[in-house]
Write an enzyme that holds these catalytic residues in place. Sequence first.
Site, PDB file in Angstrom:
ATOM      1  N   SER A   1       0.820  -1.213   0.000  1.00  0.00           N
ATOM      2  CA  SER A   1       0.000   0.000   0.000  1.00  0.00           C
ATOM      3  C   SER A   1       0.852   1.260   0.000  1.00  0.00           C
ATOM      4  O   SER A   1       0.329   2.352  -0.221  1.00  0.00           O
ATOM      5  CB  SER A   1      -0.927  -0.003   1.206  1.00  0.00           C
ATOM      6  OG  SER A   1      -0.192  -0.230   2.379  1.00  0.00           O
TER       7      SER A   1
ATOM      8  N   ASN B   1      -3.884   6.328  -1.329  1.00  0.00           N
ATOM      9  CA  ASN B   1      -3.469   6.563   0.059  1.00  0.00           C
ATOM     10  C   ASN B   1      -2.883   7.958   0.276  1.00  0.00           C
ATOM     11  O   ASN B   1      -2.896   8.465   1.394  1.00  0.00           O
ATOM     12  CB  ASN B   1      -2.511   5.471   0.525  1.00  0.00           C
ATOM     13  CG  ASN B   1      -3.267   4.197   0.851  1.00  0.00           C
ATOM     14  OD1 ASN B   1      -4.399   4.255   1.319  1.00  0.00           O
ATOM     15  ND2 ASN B   1      -2.655   3.052   0.593  1.00  0.00           N
TER      16      ASN B   1
HETATM   17  N1  CAA Z   1     -16.222 -10.025   0.612  1.00  0.00           N
HETATM   18  C1  CAA Z   1     -17.171 -10.172  -0.304  1.00  0.00           C
HETATM   19  N2  CAA Z   1     -18.255  -9.349  -0.375  1.00  0.00           N
HETATM   20  C2  CAA Z   1     -18.369  -8.407   0.568  1.00  0.00           C
HETATM   21  C3  CAA Z   1     -17.414  -8.207   1.566  1.00  0.00           C
HETATM   22  C4  CAA Z   1     -16.299  -9.073   1.575  1.00  0.00           C
HETATM   23  N3  CAA Z   1     -15.320  -8.969   2.467  1.00  0.00           N
HETATM   24  N4  CAA Z   1     -17.797  -7.163   2.330  1.00  0.00           N
HETATM   25  C5  CAA Z   1     -18.964  -6.725   1.830  1.00  0.00           C
HETATM   26  N5  CAA Z   1     -19.310  -7.470   0.762  1.00  0.00           N
HETATM   27  C6  CAA Z   1     -20.480  -7.297  -0.092  1.00  0.00           C
HETATM   28  C7  CAA Z   1     -21.721  -7.681   0.698  1.00  0.00           C
HETATM   29  O1  CAA Z   1     -21.989  -9.054   0.593  1.00  0.00           O
HETATM   30  C8  CAA Z   1     -22.795  -6.865   0.011  1.00  0.00           C
HETATM   31  O2  CAA Z   1     -23.252  -7.543  -1.122  1.00  0.00           O
HETATM   32  P1  CAA Z   1     -24.790  -7.369  -1.587  1.00  0.00           P
HETATM   33  O3  CAA Z   1     -24.871  -6.011  -2.228  1.00  0.00           O
HETATM   34  O4  CAA Z   1     -24.984  -8.486  -2.552  1.00  0.00           O
HETATM   35  O5  CAA Z   1     -25.585  -7.454  -0.342  1.00  0.00           O
HETATM   36  C9  CAA Z   1     -22.046  -5.613  -0.453  1.00  0.00           C
HETATM   37  O6  CAA Z   1     -20.658  -5.938  -0.439  1.00  0.00           O
HETATM   38  C10 CAA Z   1     -22.309  -4.481   0.485  1.00  0.00           C
HETATM   39  O7  CAA Z   1     -21.954  -4.903   1.807  1.00  0.00           O
HETATM   40  P2  CAA Z   1     -22.865  -4.716   3.091  1.00  0.00           P
HETATM   41  O8  CAA Z   1     -24.312  -4.645   2.699  1.00  0.00           O
HETATM   42  O9  CAA Z   1     -22.464  -5.715   4.121  1.00  0.00           O
HETATM   43  O10 CAA Z   1     -22.443  -3.378   3.722  1.00  0.00           O
HETATM   44  P3  CAA Z   1     -22.265  -1.982   3.067  1.00  0.00           P
HETATM   45  O11 CAA Z   1     -23.322  -1.663   2.081  1.00  0.00           O
HETATM   46  O12 CAA Z   1     -22.094  -1.103   4.235  1.00  0.00           O
HETATM   47  O13 CAA Z   1     -20.876  -2.074   2.280  1.00  0.00           O
HETATM   48  C11 CAA Z   1     -18.537  -1.911   2.137  1.00  0.00           C
HETATM   49  C12 CAA Z   1     -19.693  -2.524   2.891  1.00  0.00           C
HETATM   50  C13 CAA Z   1     -18.513  -2.451   0.708  1.00  0.00           C
HETATM   51  C14 CAA Z   1     -17.281  -2.337   2.862  1.00  0.00           C
HETATM   52  C15 CAA Z   1     -18.751  -0.348   2.103  1.00  0.00           C
HETATM   53  O14 CAA Z   1     -18.983   0.121   3.413  1.00  0.00           O
HETATM   54  C16 CAA Z   1     -17.578   0.391   1.540  1.00  0.00           C
HETATM   55  O15 CAA Z   1     -17.421   0.484   0.336  1.00  0.00           O
HETATM   56  N6  CAA Z   1     -16.718   0.946   2.435  1.00  0.00           N
HETATM   57  C17 CAA Z   1     -15.510   1.664   2.038  1.00  0.00           C
HETATM   58  C18 CAA Z   1     -14.418   0.656   1.761  1.00  0.00           C
HETATM   59  C19 CAA Z   1     -13.155   1.332   1.297  1.00  0.00           C
HETATM   60  O16 CAA Z   1     -13.042   2.543   1.202  1.00  0.00           O
HETATM   61  N7  CAA Z   1     -12.145   0.510   1.024  1.00  0.00           N
HETATM   62  C20 CAA Z   1     -10.852   0.987   0.621  1.00  0.00           C
HETATM   63  C21 CAA Z   1      -9.971   1.043   1.823  1.00  0.00           C
HETATM   64  S1  CAA Z   1      -8.371   1.640   1.397  1.00  0.00           S
HETATM   65  C22 CAA Z   1      -7.522   0.279   0.968  1.00  0.00           C
HETATM   66  O17 CAA Z   1      -7.961  -0.827   1.026  1.00  0.00           O
HETATM   67  C23 CAA Z   1      -6.163   0.491   0.472  1.00  0.00           C
HETATM   68  C24 CAA Z   1      -5.081   0.600   1.430  1.00  0.00           C
HETATM   69  O18 CAA Z   1      -3.953   0.472   1.011  1.00  0.00           O
HETATM   70  C25 CAA Z   1      -5.275   0.927   2.844  1.00  0.00           C
END
Ligand code: CAA
Length: 284
Positions: free
Chosen positions: A119, A190
């Site tokens: 990252s 990031n």
């Molecule tokens: N694996 C597979 N599917 C997943 C999952 C996982 N770990 N987590 C969530 N999902 C799926 C769920 O099954 C759900 O599917 P459906 O639409 O079919 O129901 C969908 O994603 C949405 O999930 P939820 O309904 O449980 O919850 P939500 O609507 O609150 O979404 C989230 C969860 C997708 C995590 C959303 O909150 C989100 O996009 N958050 C921001 C995440 C983000 O910014 N990530 C980047 C971080 S930075 C990084 O990773 C880089 C680094 O170097 C630090």
Amino acid sequence: MEIERVTILGAGTMGRGIAEVAAVHGLQVTVIEPSASQRTAAAEQIGASVEKGIRRGKLAVSSAEEVLQRLVWIESMQEAAAAEFVIEAAVEREDIKVELFQQLDEICGSDVILGSNTSSISITRLAAATKRPEQVVGMHFFNPVPVMAPVEIVRGLQTSDATVAATRELAERMGKQAFAVADSPGFAVNRMLMPLINEAVFALQEGVADAATLDSLMKLGCNHPMGPLELADLIGLDVCLFITNVLHRELGDPKYRPCPLLVRMVDAGRLGRKTGEGFFHYDS
Ligand code: CAA
């Protein structure tokens, strides 16, 4: 170059997510992970995730079994000898990654591309640990990998155009949108995300509002799916601190200094979801 097999180093959160999307999209996947318990947990998580995806009609595969059959779980680095393309997703420590890249360089065939999901560690420095710097590239996925669309393709100082093109092709084959970026501290996402998270921690430290209020405001006011503090808990506060320190050290601008509260949270072992305690509490 048509890639059919990928070798993934590490079955932690990111490694297993990368393995899942690769196998779902028809690639043969070898996961090298020294810990037996991590291998078992990763295989179980992938099986459950794929089953859920099939139930909801989101995945174009007939069964979880079909996907799991494309995955091979092994312990030994020597198996990387059969690799076509390697994606390293080991722990975020430069000394460990440098050693892994040196080993991969010895073990893998001369045409193999060595990618890293780091990252924030410099791709140019990892490449310099090998005798094939033009074939070393960043392939930075986002958490949760099965859900998040983009991959940053990070071009080190010596990465060749052919390597960038092959990595882009692989990311697209895995159903992702590929974006080429420079090997600059924090790459693109990031560089923007960590100052937001760090500023949210400063706001919390200074008593602007409590954690739930700050997060609710960003969710509702800016339409973010998660507030910055909940997102920090998801990423891991140790990872957030590590990346913020990279930005601070390598860009040399005091605006990137980590918030003392973030440092203290990590000192206390409150690392977010993975320890059950971060800016919020998690029961499981
Ligand atoms: N694996 C597979 N599917 C997943 C999952 C996982 N770990 N987590 C969530 N999902 C799926 C769920 O099954 C759900 O599917 P459906 O639409 O079919 O129901 C969908 O994603 C949405 O999930 P939820 O309904 O449980 O919850 P939500 O609507 O609150 O979404 C989230 C969860 C997708 C995590 C959303 O909150 C989100 O996009 N958050 C921001 C995440 C983000 O910014 N990530 C980047 C971080 S930075 C990084 O990773 C880089 C680094 O170097 C630090």
